[in-house]
Structure formats: C-alpha cells, structure tokens
Design an enzyme around this catalytic site. Structure first.
Site, PDB file in Angstrom:
ATOM      1  N   ARG A  29       0.834  -1.199   0.000  1.00  0.00           N
ATOM      2  CA  ARG A  29       0.000   0.000   0.000  1.00  0.00           C
ATOM      3  C   ARG A  29       0.874   1.256   0.000  1.00  0.00           C
ATOM      4  O   ARG A  29       1.887   1.321   0.710  1.00  0.00           O
ATOM      5  CB  ARG A  29      -0.917   0.008   1.226  1.00  0.00           C
ATOM      6  CG  ARG A  29      -1.947  -1.088   1.163  1.00  0.00           C
ATOM      7  CD  ARG A  29      -2.991  -0.973   2.267  1.00  0.00           C
ATOM      8  NE  ARG A  29      -3.658  -2.252   2.448  1.00  0.00           N
ATOM      9  CZ  ARG A  29      -4.581  -2.751   1.607  1.00  0.00           C
ATOM     10  NH1 ARG A  29      -4.959  -2.045   0.568  1.00  0.00           N
ATOM     11  NH2 ARG A  29      -5.107  -3.937   1.834  1.00  0.00           N
ATOM     12  N   ILE A  31       2.104   4.840   0.903  1.00  0.00           N
ATOM     13  CA  ILE A  31       2.115   5.528   2.199  1.00  0.00           C
ATOM     14  C   ILE A  31       1.300   6.815   2.158  1.00  0.00           C
ATOM     15  O   ILE A  31       0.878   7.325   3.201  1.00  0.00           O
ATOM     16  CB  ILE A  31       3.581   5.816   2.618  1.00  0.00           C
ATOM     17  CG1 ILE A  31       3.708   5.942   4.117  1.00  0.00           C
ATOM     18  CG2 ILE A  31       4.139   7.044   1.914  1.00  0.00           C
ATOM     19  CD1 ILE A  31       5.150   5.933   4.617  1.00  0.00           C
ATOM     20  N   ASN A  87       4.855   6.707 -13.511  1.00  0.00           N
ATOM     21  CA  ASN A  87       5.421   8.043 -13.687  1.00  0.00           C
ATOM     22  C   ASN A  87       6.901   7.934 -14.042  1.00  0.00           C
ATOM     23  O   ASN A  87       7.606   7.099 -13.469  1.00  0.00           O
ATOM     24  CB  ASN A  87       5.268   8.852 -12.391  1.00  0.00           C
ATOM     25  CG  ASN A  87       3.811   9.039 -12.009  1.00  0.00           C
ATOM     26  OD1 ASN A  87       2.949   9.193 -12.862  1.00  0.00           O
ATOM     27  ND2 ASN A  87       3.528   9.014 -10.708  1.00  0.00           N
ATOM     28  N   VAL A  96      10.295   8.270  -6.589  1.00  0.00           N
ATOM     29  CA  VAL A  96      11.117   7.143  -6.141  1.00  0.00           C
ATOM     30  C   VAL A  96      11.684   6.472  -7.393  1.00  0.00           C
ATOM     31  O   VAL A  96      10.923   6.043  -8.275  1.00  0.00           O
ATOM     32  CB  VAL A  96      10.312   6.132  -5.303  1.00  0.00           C
ATOM     33  CG1 VAL A  96      11.205   4.968  -4.888  1.00  0.00           C
ATOM     34  CG2 VAL A  96       9.710   6.806  -4.071  1.00  0.00           C
ATOM     35  N   HIS A 100       7.721   1.596 -10.671  1.00  0.00           N
ATOM     36  CA  HIS A 100       6.557   1.094  -9.951  1.00  0.00           C
ATOM     37  C   HIS A 100       5.304   1.452 -10.717  1.00  0.00           C
ATOM     38  O   HIS A 100       5.244   2.464 -11.407  1.00  0.00           O
ATOM     39  CB  HIS A 100       6.492   1.669  -8.533  1.00  0.00           C
ATOM     40  CG  HIS A 100       6.711   3.139  -8.455  1.00  0.00           C
ATOM     41  ND1 HIS A 100       7.969   3.696  -8.530  1.00  0.00           N
ATOM     42  CD2 HIS A 100       5.845   4.172  -8.344  1.00  0.00           C
ATOM     43  CE1 HIS A 100       7.865   5.013  -8.443  1.00  0.00           C
ATOM     44  NE2 HIS A 100       6.593   5.332  -8.351  1.00  0.00           N
ATOM     45  N   HIS A 102       1.377   2.293 -10.128  1.00  0.00           N
ATOM     46  CA  HIS A 102       0.344   2.647  -9.158  1.00  0.00           C
ATOM     47  C   HIS A 102      -0.974   1.983  -9.579  1.00  0.00           C
ATOM     48  O   HIS A 102      -1.398   2.123 -10.733  1.00  0.00           O
ATOM     49  CB  HIS A 102       0.089   4.154  -9.156  1.00  0.00           C
ATOM     50  CG  HIS A 102       1.237   5.006  -8.719  1.00  0.00           C
ATOM     51  ND1 HIS A 102       1.325   5.556  -7.468  1.00  0.00           N
ATOM     52  CD2 HIS A 102       2.339   5.426  -9.383  1.00  0.00           C
ATOM     53  CE1 HIS A 102       2.426   6.292  -7.375  1.00  0.00           C
ATOM     54  NE2 HIS A 102       3.059   6.227  -8.526  1.00  0.00           N
TER      55      HIS A 102
HETATM   56  P1  DGP Z   1       6.014   8.299  -7.738  1.00  0.00           P
HETATM   57  O1  DGP Z   1       5.694   9.723  -7.393  1.00  0.00           O
HETATM   58  O2  DGP Z   1       5.299   7.827  -8.984  1.00  0.00           O
HETATM   59  O3  DGP Z   1       7.492   8.028  -7.758  1.00  0.00           O
HETATM   60  O4  DGP Z   1       5.387   7.438  -6.572  1.00  0.00           O
HETATM   61  C1  DGP Z   1       6.078   7.091  -5.421  1.00  0.00           C
HETATM   62  C2  DGP Z   1       5.054   6.693  -4.401  1.00  0.00           C
HETATM   63  O5  DGP Z   1       5.731   6.024  -3.372  1.00  0.00           O
HETATM   64  C3  DGP Z   1       4.311   7.834  -3.769  1.00  0.00           C
HETATM   65  O6  DGP Z   1       2.914   7.743  -4.109  1.00  0.00           O
HETATM   66  C4  DGP Z   1       4.496   7.671  -2.282  1.00  0.00           C
HETATM   67  C5  DGP Z   1       5.060   6.274  -2.161  1.00  0.00           C
HETATM   68  N1  DGP Z   1       6.052   6.099  -1.108  1.00  0.00           N
HETATM   69  C6  DGP Z   1       7.182   6.835  -0.921  1.00  0.00           C
HETATM   70  N2  DGP Z   1       7.883   6.370   0.124  1.00  0.00           N
HETATM   71  C7  DGP Z   1       7.179   5.294   0.589  1.00  0.00           C
HETATM   72  C8  DGP Z   1       7.392   4.384   1.659  1.00  0.00           C
HETATM   73  O7  DGP Z   1       8.386   4.434   2.395  1.00  0.00           O
HETATM   74  N3  DGP Z   1       6.452   3.428   1.834  1.00  0.00           N
HETATM   75  C9  DGP Z   1       5.363   3.306   1.032  1.00  0.00           C
HETATM   76  N4  DGP Z   1       4.493   2.336   1.291  1.00  0.00           N
HETATM   77  N5  DGP Z   1       5.123   4.152   0.008  1.00  0.00           N
HETATM   78  C10 DGP Z   1       6.024   5.118  -0.196  1.00  0.00           C
END
Ligand code: DGP
Length: 114
Positions: A29, A31, A87, A96, A100, A102
């Site tokens: 999930r 965060i 993205n 990040v 990934h 979404h």
């Molecule tokens: P993007 O902006 O497309 O790179 O999406 C990165 C997503 O990662 C963003 O929606 C928030 C999520 N995210 C960042 N750090 C963490 C984390 O430590 N744990 C989790 N579960 N999600 C994270």
C-alpha cells in the site's frame, strides 16, 4: 548503486503493508494514498526509470500489470474499474527511482490527470 526506499522494502529493512509477492513482483500500500485503494506494484529487480527498460526487462511491466489486475479481481473491484499509472522522471511526477505501477481504485478517476 540504485538503493531506494523500495529496495529497502524488498529487503524488509523498512516496514510496508505488503499485499502481494511472487518471485519477480512485490506489491504494498502507498504511504500517501491518492484513492481509497492505492497499491504500488514493483519489480524486485531495481530499474530506476522506464527509460532504463530494455527488451530483457520489458516483460516485467506485463508482470506488474498482471499482478495488479489479478489483485483487482481478487479484491472485487475489477468490474467497477481502476487506473494503472507509471510516472517517469520529473515531468512525469516520479519521486522514487525504482520503477513502480500505481494501482488506484475506489473512486471515479478524473481525465485528463492533473
Ligand atoms: P512516484 O511519485 O510515482 O514516484 O510514486 C512514489 C510513491 O511512493 C508515492 O505515491 C508515495 C510512495 N512512497 C514513498 N515512500 C514510501 C514508503 O516508504 N512506503 C510506502 N508504502 N510508500 C512510499
């Protein structure tokens, strides 16, 4: 070395609410959820951006999409619908640098996206 938060989640060095795992894919999930259901599907192989994808790694994208669609069916929202988003880099909104997908669901999505 492309060591990101997501690599740490794969290695269980930081916690995450993991909802799916197989040999190639991990899903957990988000965060900071942007919809009632917001799950990230990532390859275990660290690839920084879609620009680093090649013929050898491209099948991983299909595995992410397959895992996401199977999750949607299992959780019962596949027929209502959902959105899959990847993205890339700054203009794409990537934060990040481990690719990934979404999975967003549980509300009506807007188009065009912001
Ligand atoms: P993007 O902006 O497309 O790179 O999406 C990165 C997503 O990662 C963003 O929606 C928030 C999520 N995210 C960042 N750090 C963490 C984390 O430590 N744990 C989790 N579960 N999600 C994270």
């Amino acid at each position: 070395m492309n060591d990101t938060l997501f690599a740490k989640i794969i290695r269980r060095e930081i916690p995450a609410d993991i909802v799916y795992e197989d040999d190639d894919v991990l899903a957990f999930r988000d965060i900071s959820p942007q919809a009632p259901i917001h799950v990230l599907f990532i390859p275990k192989q660290p690839i920084a951006t879609l620009n680093e994808l090649d013929a050898g790694t491209a099948p991983l994208i299909g595995k992410l999409a397959l895992a996401a669609s199977q999750y949607a069916k299992k959780e019962g929202f596949a027929d209502n619908g959902y959105r899959l988003v990847m993205n890339c880099n700054q203009d794409g909104g990537q934060s990040v640098y481990h690719i990934h997908m979404h999975l967003l669901a549980g509300r009506q999505m807007a188009w065009p996206p912001g």
